[in-house]
Design a protein around this motif. Structure first.
Motif, PDB file in Angstrom:
ATOM      1  N   GLY A   1      -2.935   5.945  -1.971  1.00  0.00           N
ATOM      2  CA  GLY A   1      -3.456   5.427  -2.400  1.00  0.00           C
ATOM      3  C   GLY A   1      -3.468   4.360  -3.180  1.00  0.00           C
ATOM      4  O   GLY A   1      -4.774   3.283  -3.623  1.00  0.00           O
TER       5      GLY A   1
ATOM      6  N   GLY B   1      -7.169   3.039   4.496  1.00  0.00           N
ATOM      7  CA  GLY B   1      -6.608   3.985   4.198  1.00  0.00           C
ATOM      8  C   GLY B   1      -6.598   5.022   5.355  1.00  0.00           C
ATOM      9  O   GLY B   1      -7.596   4.808   6.074  1.00  0.00           O
ATOM     10  N   GLU B   2      -5.596   6.116   5.122  1.00  0.00           N
ATOM     11  CA  GLU B   2      -5.907   7.406   5.724  1.00  0.00           C
ATOM     12  C   GLU B   2      -7.761   8.128   5.271  1.00  0.00           C
ATOM     13  O   GLU B   2      -7.819   8.462   6.564  1.00  0.00           O
ATOM     14  CB  GLU B   2      -4.814   8.264   5.387  1.00  0.00           C
ATOM     15  CG  GLU B   2      -4.530   9.228   6.063  1.00  0.00           C
ATOM     16  CD  GLU B   2      -3.630  10.137   5.935  1.00  0.00           C
ATOM     17  OE1 GLU B   2      -3.151  11.119   6.118  1.00  0.00           O
ATOM     18  OE2 GLU B   2      -2.998   9.919   4.349  1.00  0.00           O
TER      19      GLU B   2
ATOM     20  N   THR C   1      -2.640  -0.172  -4.236  1.00  0.00           N
ATOM     21  CA  THR C   1      -2.839  -0.802  -3.291  1.00  0.00           C
ATOM     22  C   THR C   1      -2.454  -1.813  -4.922  1.00  0.00           C
ATOM     23  O   THR C   1      -2.837  -2.211  -6.046  1.00  0.00           O
ATOM     24  CB  THR C   1      -3.740  -2.070  -2.849  1.00  0.00           C
ATOM     25  OG1 THR C   1      -4.500  -2.279  -3.660  1.00  0.00           O
ATOM     26  CG2 THR C   1      -4.201  -1.618  -1.379  1.00  0.00           C
TER      27      THR C   1
ATOM     28  N   GLU D   1      -6.810   8.322  -0.195  1.00  0.00           N
ATOM     29  CA  GLU D   1      -5.603   8.839   0.309  1.00  0.00           C
ATOM     30  C   GLU D   1      -4.343   7.877   0.620  1.00  0.00           C
ATOM     31  O   GLU D   1      -4.938   6.910  -0.053  1.00  0.00           O
ATOM     32  CB  GLU D   1      -6.410  10.045   1.551  1.00  0.00           C
ATOM     33  CG  GLU D   1      -6.577  10.644   1.344  1.00  0.00           C
ATOM     34  CD  GLU D   1      -7.286  11.641   2.791  1.00  0.00           C
ATOM     35  OE1 GLU D   1      -6.277  12.012   3.597  1.00  0.00           O
ATOM     36  OE2 GLU D   1      -8.177  11.703   2.819  1.00  0.00           O
ATOM     37  N   GLY D   2      -4.019   8.227   1.608  1.00  0.00           N
ATOM     38  CA  GLY D   2      -2.905   6.549   1.519  1.00  0.00           C
ATOM     39  C   GLY D   2      -2.956   5.290   2.113  1.00  0.00           C
ATOM     40  O   GLY D   2      -4.070   5.314   2.546  1.00  0.00           O
ATOM     41  N   VAL D   3      -2.193   4.328   1.347  1.00  0.00           N
ATOM     42  CA  VAL D   3      -3.229   2.940   2.027  1.00  0.00           C
ATOM     43  C   VAL D   3      -1.894   2.525   3.393  1.00  0.00           C
ATOM     44  O   VAL D   3      -1.022   2.961   3.224  1.00  0.00           O
ATOM     45  CB  VAL D   3      -3.352   1.753   0.924  1.00  0.00           C
ATOM     46  CG1 VAL D   3      -3.649   0.624   2.245  1.00  0.00           C
ATOM     47  CG2 VAL D   3      -4.169   2.191   0.158  1.00  0.00           C
ATOM     48  N   TYR D   4      -2.312   2.599   4.581  1.00  0.00           N
ATOM     49  CA  TYR D   4      -1.901   2.000   5.900  1.00  0.00           C
ATOM     50  C   TYR D   4      -1.669   1.337   6.427  1.00  0.00           C
ATOM     51  O   TYR D   4      -0.807   0.719   7.327  1.00  0.00           O
ATOM     52  CB  TYR D   4      -1.964   3.244   7.782  1.00  0.00           C
ATOM     53  CG  TYR D   4      -1.221   4.951   6.905  1.00  0.00           C
ATOM     54  CD1 TYR D   4       0.163   4.334   7.704  1.00  0.00           C
ATOM     55  CD2 TYR D   4      -1.852   5.396   6.050  1.00  0.00           C
ATOM     56  CE1 TYR D   4       0.401   6.093   6.562  1.00  0.00           C
ATOM     57  CE2 TYR D   4      -1.033   6.274   6.053  1.00  0.00           C
ATOM     58  CZ  TYR D   4      -0.025   6.712   6.564  1.00  0.00           C
ATOM     59  OH  TYR D   4       0.409   8.067   6.098  1.00  0.00           O
TER      60      TYR D   4
ATOM     61  N   HIS E   1      -8.539   3.667  -2.355  1.00  0.00           N
ATOM     62  CA  HIS E   1      -8.677   4.848  -1.911  1.00  0.00           C
ATOM     63  C   HIS E   1      -8.235   6.325  -1.994  1.00  0.00           C
ATOM     64  O   HIS E   1      -7.450   6.668  -2.924  1.00  0.00           O
ATOM     65  CB  HIS E   1      -7.418   4.601  -0.808  1.00  0.00           C
ATOM     66  CG  HIS E   1      -7.357   3.132   0.027  1.00  0.00           C
ATOM     67  ND1 HIS E   1      -8.049   3.151   1.293  1.00  0.00           N
ATOM     68  CD2 HIS E   1      -7.216   2.239  -0.624  1.00  0.00           C
ATOM     69  CE1 HIS E   1      -8.555   1.964   1.933  1.00  0.00           C
ATOM     70  NE2 HIS E   1      -7.252   1.487   0.690  1.00  0.00           N
TER      71      HIS E   1
ATOM     72  N   GLY F   1       0.801  -1.497  -0.012  1.00  0.00           N
ATOM     73  CA  GLY F   1      -0.196  -0.544   0.134  1.00  0.00           C
ATOM     74  C   GLY F   1       0.689   0.859  -0.232  1.00  0.00           C
ATOM     75  O   GLY F   1       1.611   1.003   0.446  1.00  0.00           O
TER      76      GLY F   1
ATOM     77  N   SER G   1      -7.187  -3.713   2.626  1.00  0.00           N
ATOM     78  CA  SER G   1      -6.975  -2.458   2.310  1.00  0.00           C
ATOM     79  C   SER G   1      -7.721  -1.673   3.256  1.00  0.00           C
ATOM     80  O   SER G   1      -8.266  -1.558   3.442  1.00  0.00           O
ATOM     81  CB  SER G   1      -6.415  -2.311   0.984  1.00  0.00           C
ATOM     82  OG  SER G   1      -7.279  -1.559   0.223  1.00  0.00           O
TER      83      SER G   1
END
Length: 133
Positions: free
Chosen positions: A63, A110-111, A65, A91-94, A89, A59, A108
């Motif tokens: 955003g 995300g933020e 994957t 925003e970012g995938v965490y 996503h 991720g 997944s």
């Protein structure tokens, strides 16, 4: 960091250097393999599939994957060639994680406060109904 499911010595890592690195604790302090770069933003997370040990999912900060087959990580010009690159996503995938005992499903988070369960047989959109036995 994610350990290979069948090994207490092998693991992989991702980071803000945009690299996916493979390590073996029995060797020196250098990676045993570096995936060719495919990403231009920070990589936030990685997970190794428990059933098919060549499958990994990452991720990133944009955003995405991305699913890889470790055996096919190098393209004709040295670049990584993902099996799937999924952008859903905002925003970012965490966090990413494979469903235990599945080579087709992973989640997944995300933020953007969203959680998606992906079905690789239906690539293009995350699942909208729950997985049931």
């Amino acid at each position: 960091v994610c350990f290979r499911p069948d090994s207490s010595n092998e693991f992989c890592s991702v980071g803000d250097d945009q690299k996916l690195l493979f390590w073996d604790a029995r060797s020196k302090l250098t990676p045993v393999q570096e995936a060719p770069k495919w990403c231009t933003v920070d990589l936030h997370c990685v997970d190794w599939n428990q059933e098919q040990l060549d499958l990994l999912v990452t991720g990133d900060a944009n955003g995405a994957t991305v699913v890889f087959d470790r055996r096919k990580m190098s393209g004709p010009n040295g670049e990584s060639t993902p099996l799937y690159s999924l952008h859903y996503h905002e925003e970012g995938v965490y966090r990413v994680g494979w469903l235990p005992k599945s080579t087709k499903h992973f989640a997944s988070g995300g933020e953007d406060s969203s959680l998606f369960i992906w079905d690789l047989d239906r690539v293009g959109a995350p699942r909208t109904e729950p997985l049931v036995d």
